[in-house]
Design a protein around this motif. Structure first.
Motif, PDB file in Angstrom:
ATOM      1  N   GLN A  79       5.034   0.282  15.323  1.00 14.81           N
ATOM      2  CA  GLN A  79       5.756   0.054  14.057  1.00 14.81           C
ATOM      3  C   GLN A  79       7.065  -0.690  14.310  1.00 14.81           C
ATOM      4  OE1 GLN A  79       6.205   3.769  11.956  1.00 14.81           O
ATOM      5  NE2 GLN A  79       3.998   4.132  11.969  1.00 14.81           N
ATOM      6  N   PHE A  80       7.732  -0.335  15.429  1.00 12.45           N
ATOM      7  CA  PHE A  80       9.007  -0.990  15.738  1.00 12.45           C
ATOM      8  C   PHE A  80       8.795  -2.464  16.128  1.00 12.45           C
ATOM      9  CE2 PHE A  80      13.008  -1.350  18.366  1.00 12.45           C
ATOM     10  CZ  PHE A  80      13.839  -1.351  17.272  1.00 12.45           C
ATOM     11  N   VAL A  81       7.697  -2.733  16.830  1.00  9.24           N
ATOM     12  CA  VAL A  81       7.382  -4.121  17.196  1.00  9.24           C
ATOM     13  C   VAL A  81       7.246  -4.961  15.917  1.00  9.24           C
ATOM     14  CG1 VAL A  81       5.547  -5.624  18.106  1.00  9.24           C
ATOM     15  CG2 VAL A  81       6.317  -3.646  19.430  1.00  9.24           C
ATOM     16  N   MET A  82       6.540  -4.435  14.919  1.00 12.06           N
ATOM     17  CA  MET A  82       6.331  -5.191  13.687  1.00 12.06           C
ATOM     18  C   MET A  82       7.667  -5.415  12.966  1.00 12.06           C
ATOM     19  SD  MET A  82       3.313  -5.748  14.209  1.00 12.06           S
ATOM     20  CE  MET A  82       2.863  -6.767  12.819  1.00 12.06           C
ATOM     21  N   HIS A  83       8.548  -4.403  13.029  1.00 16.10           N
ATOM     22  CA  HIS A  83       9.860  -4.520  12.383  1.00 16.10           C
ATOM     23  C   HIS A  83      10.710  -5.593  13.078  1.00 16.10           C
ATOM     24  CE1 HIS A  83      13.676  -3.365  10.660  1.00 16.10           C
ATOM     25  NE2 HIS A  83      14.155  -3.193  11.875  1.00 16.10           N
ATOM     26  N   ILE A  84      10.738  -5.559  14.417  1.00 15.72           N
ATOM     27  CA  ILE A  84      11.539  -6.521  15.196  1.00 15.72           C
ATOM     28  C   ILE A  84      11.001  -7.944  15.002  1.00 15.72           C
ATOM     29  CG2 ILE A  84      11.951  -7.260  17.609  1.00 15.72           C
ATOM     30  CD1 ILE A  84      13.783  -5.052  16.925  1.00 15.72           C
ATOM     31  N   MET A  85       9.685  -8.034  14.785  1.00 16.93           N
ATOM     32  CA  MET A  85       9.053  -9.350  14.692  1.00 16.93           C
ATOM     33  C   MET A  85       9.344 -10.044  13.354  1.00 16.93           C
ATOM     34  SD  MET A  85       5.097 -10.053  15.549  1.00 16.93           S
ATOM     35  CE  MET A  85       4.480 -10.185  13.907  1.00 16.93           C
ATOM     36  N   GLU A  86       9.669  -9.243  12.342  1.00 11.60           N
ATOM     37  CA  GLU A  86       9.784  -9.783  10.976  1.00 11.60           C
ATOM     38  C   GLU A  86      10.578 -11.090  10.871  1.00 11.60           C
ATOM     39  OE1 GLU A  86       9.089  -5.985   8.302  1.00 11.60           O
ATOM     40  OE2 GLU A  86      11.105  -6.867   8.054  1.00 11.60           O
ATOM     41  N   PRO A  87      11.833 -11.133  11.403  1.00  9.54           N
ATOM     42  CA  PRO A  87      12.607 -12.369  11.203  1.00  9.54           C
ATOM     43  C   PRO A  87      12.222 -13.518  12.145  1.00  9.54           C
ATOM     44  CG  PRO A  87      13.902 -10.747  12.415  1.00  9.54           C
ATOM     45  CD  PRO A  87      12.599 -10.092  12.084  1.00  9.54           C
ATOM     46  N   LEU A  88      11.339 -13.262  13.126  1.00  8.06           N
ATOM     47  CA  LEU A  88      11.025 -14.300  14.124  1.00  8.06           C
ATOM     48  C   LEU A  88       9.961 -15.264  13.586  1.00  8.06           C
ATOM     49  CD1 LEU A  88      10.868 -11.996  17.302  1.00  8.06           C
ATOM     50  CD2 LEU A  88      12.809 -13.357  16.499  1.00  8.06           C
ATOM     51  N   ASP A  89      10.034 -16.529  14.018  1.00  7.88           N
ATOM     52  CA  ASP A  89       9.090 -17.554  13.564  1.00  7.88           C
ATOM     53  C   ASP A  89       7.723 -17.334  14.228  1.00  7.88           C
ATOM     54  OD1 ASP A  89       7.733 -19.788  12.806  1.00  7.88           O
ATOM     55  OD2 ASP A  89       8.805 -21.150  14.171  1.00  7.88           O
TER      56      ASP A  89
END
Ligand SMILES: Cc1cc2nc3c(=O)[nH]c(=O)nc-3n(C[C@H](O)[C@H](O)[C@H](O)COP(=O)(O)OP(=O)(O)OC[C@H]3O[C@@H](n4cnc5c(N)ncnc54)[C@H](O)[C@@H]3O)c2cc1C
Ligand code: FES
Length: 329
Positions: A278-288
């Motif tokens: 879940q944290f990976v998906m959260h951290i990934m949100e703003p990345l291209d």
């Protein structure tokens, strides 16, 4: 028609659809193996007569393919074959243990000095063999080995595990081992010289070893894009290299490091509490997502879950690098 395998002077018949590894084990042969999934290369064999097929050679170096080496756990031959195990002298080099350090309650760093040139990218894995060559396991390279002059492995002690218990409890400086490889595609690649793309790395347990290797390599090559590394553990005392990675992140403003603990009694600054995926998906949100490169290593269930989730979120499969640490069943 039944296929026969000649091994050590005896002929062994394979059952329909049976791999050479399973067939030889069924006939009572003591064969080196671990993952049985084509991921660890511990079941390497050589065909002297007949063709093992290209599927059984996936992931092998071209020099090994050219000499008819193949993975016995992936080989369901269509024709009779005469096969042997590789000799230690032909496919491995000796290495000396030059350092051993306890990283946390169940993980050690083992430093090996190869006796000859051993070109290797940080993040790839090597095969570590016991003295007779009968036990073979894979371990990822956590450092810039050519620059440091040694290979650093992180080994987690598995109760009753043949190699990891030996490495953690018995191995000492000055001991000799054999190494083979390297193999695997989990390493830093600056595609077309571009070093500005974002990188997200996540892993559990000693899955940190290849991820740390990739980060060190990316920084050494002057990567300018965001690098985010997440290390997952069940509890805080299963984490290691926390201070080292925090210091590294202070030195490089494009690097962030977050330890993620599933069961943490109290919130702690700089730590995330909760499931890693879940944290990976959260951290990934703003990345291209179009340019993002992801690296996932460690427990196979988590690696497979993360690969699926980031692919569905739009990361190209060619930019998803992974090493699931498959073990013996
Ligand atoms: C590509 C690749 C890279 C790898 N890199 C690393 C690495 O960098 N560091 C590292 O520590 N390992 C790594 N591994 C795993 C490693 O190769 C060995 O499988 C591991 O060390 C266990 O070997 P062993 O001989 O100690 O245990 P074995 O004698 O092979 O026995 C393992 C036994 O433990 C049991 N078992 C399986 N999973 C678990 C578990 N999660 N907890 C407890 N018991 C279990 C199983 O019943 C199995 O029979 C990697 C594996 C692969 C395929
Ligand atoms: S690759 Fe065959 S046992 Fe792992």
């Amino acid at each position: 028609m039944a296929v026969n395998i000649s091994y050590q002077g005896c002929k062994h018949e394979l059952q329909d659809g049976e791999t050479i590894l399973d067939g030889l084990l069924r006939h009572g042969q003591d064969m080196p193996s671990s993952c049985k999934a084509g991921a660890c290369q511990s079941c390497l064999m050589q065909a002297h007569d007949g063709n093992p097929g290209s599927k059984a050679q996936i992931g092998l170096k071209d020099t090994l393919k050219a000499q008819n080496f193949f993975l016995a756990c992936q080989c369901i031959p269509n024709e009779d074959l005469k096969v042997s195990l590789p000799s230690l002298a032909d496919t491995t080099i000796p290495a000396e243990i030059i350092g051993k350090e306890q990283l946390c309650h169940n993980v050690i760093a083992l430093r090996l000095k190869p006796s000859a040139d051993f070109p290797c990218r940080a993040g790839q894995y090597i095969n570590l063999l016991n003295e007779s060559g009968s036990v073979i396991r894979s371990y990822s390279v956590a450092n810039l080995s050519e620059q440091d002059g040694f290979l650093e492995l992180h080994i987690r002690r598995i109760d009753n595990g043949t190699m990891s218990v030996w490495a953690c409890d018995t191995a000492k400086e000055g001991d000799q081992v054999h190494i083979r490889g390297p193999a695997g595609e989990c390493f830093y690649v600056a595609a077309d010289g571009d070093k500005s793309f974002p990188i997200l790395l996540a892993g559990t347990g000693t899955g940190l070893a290849p991820l740390e290797g990739v980060v060190l390599d990316a920084l050494a090559q002057g990567h300018t894009g965001d690098i985010r590394i997440l290390h997952g553990a069940l509890s805080e005392h299963d984490l290691y290299h926390v201070d080292m990675l925090k210091e590294l992140a202070k030195l490089h403003k494009n690097l962030t490091y977050t330890p993620c603990v599933l069961n943490m009694k109290h919130d702690k600054e700089g730590f995330h509490t909760g499931p890693l995926d879940q944290f990976v998906m959260h951290i990934m949100e703003p990345l291209d997502k179009k340019t993002l490169h992801t690296y996932f290593c460690g427990a196979p269930e988590m690696v497979n879950l993360l690969k699926k989730k980031v692919f569905l979120a739009g990361v190209a499969s060619k930019n998803i690098f992974s090493d699931p640490f498959l073990m013996k069943h």
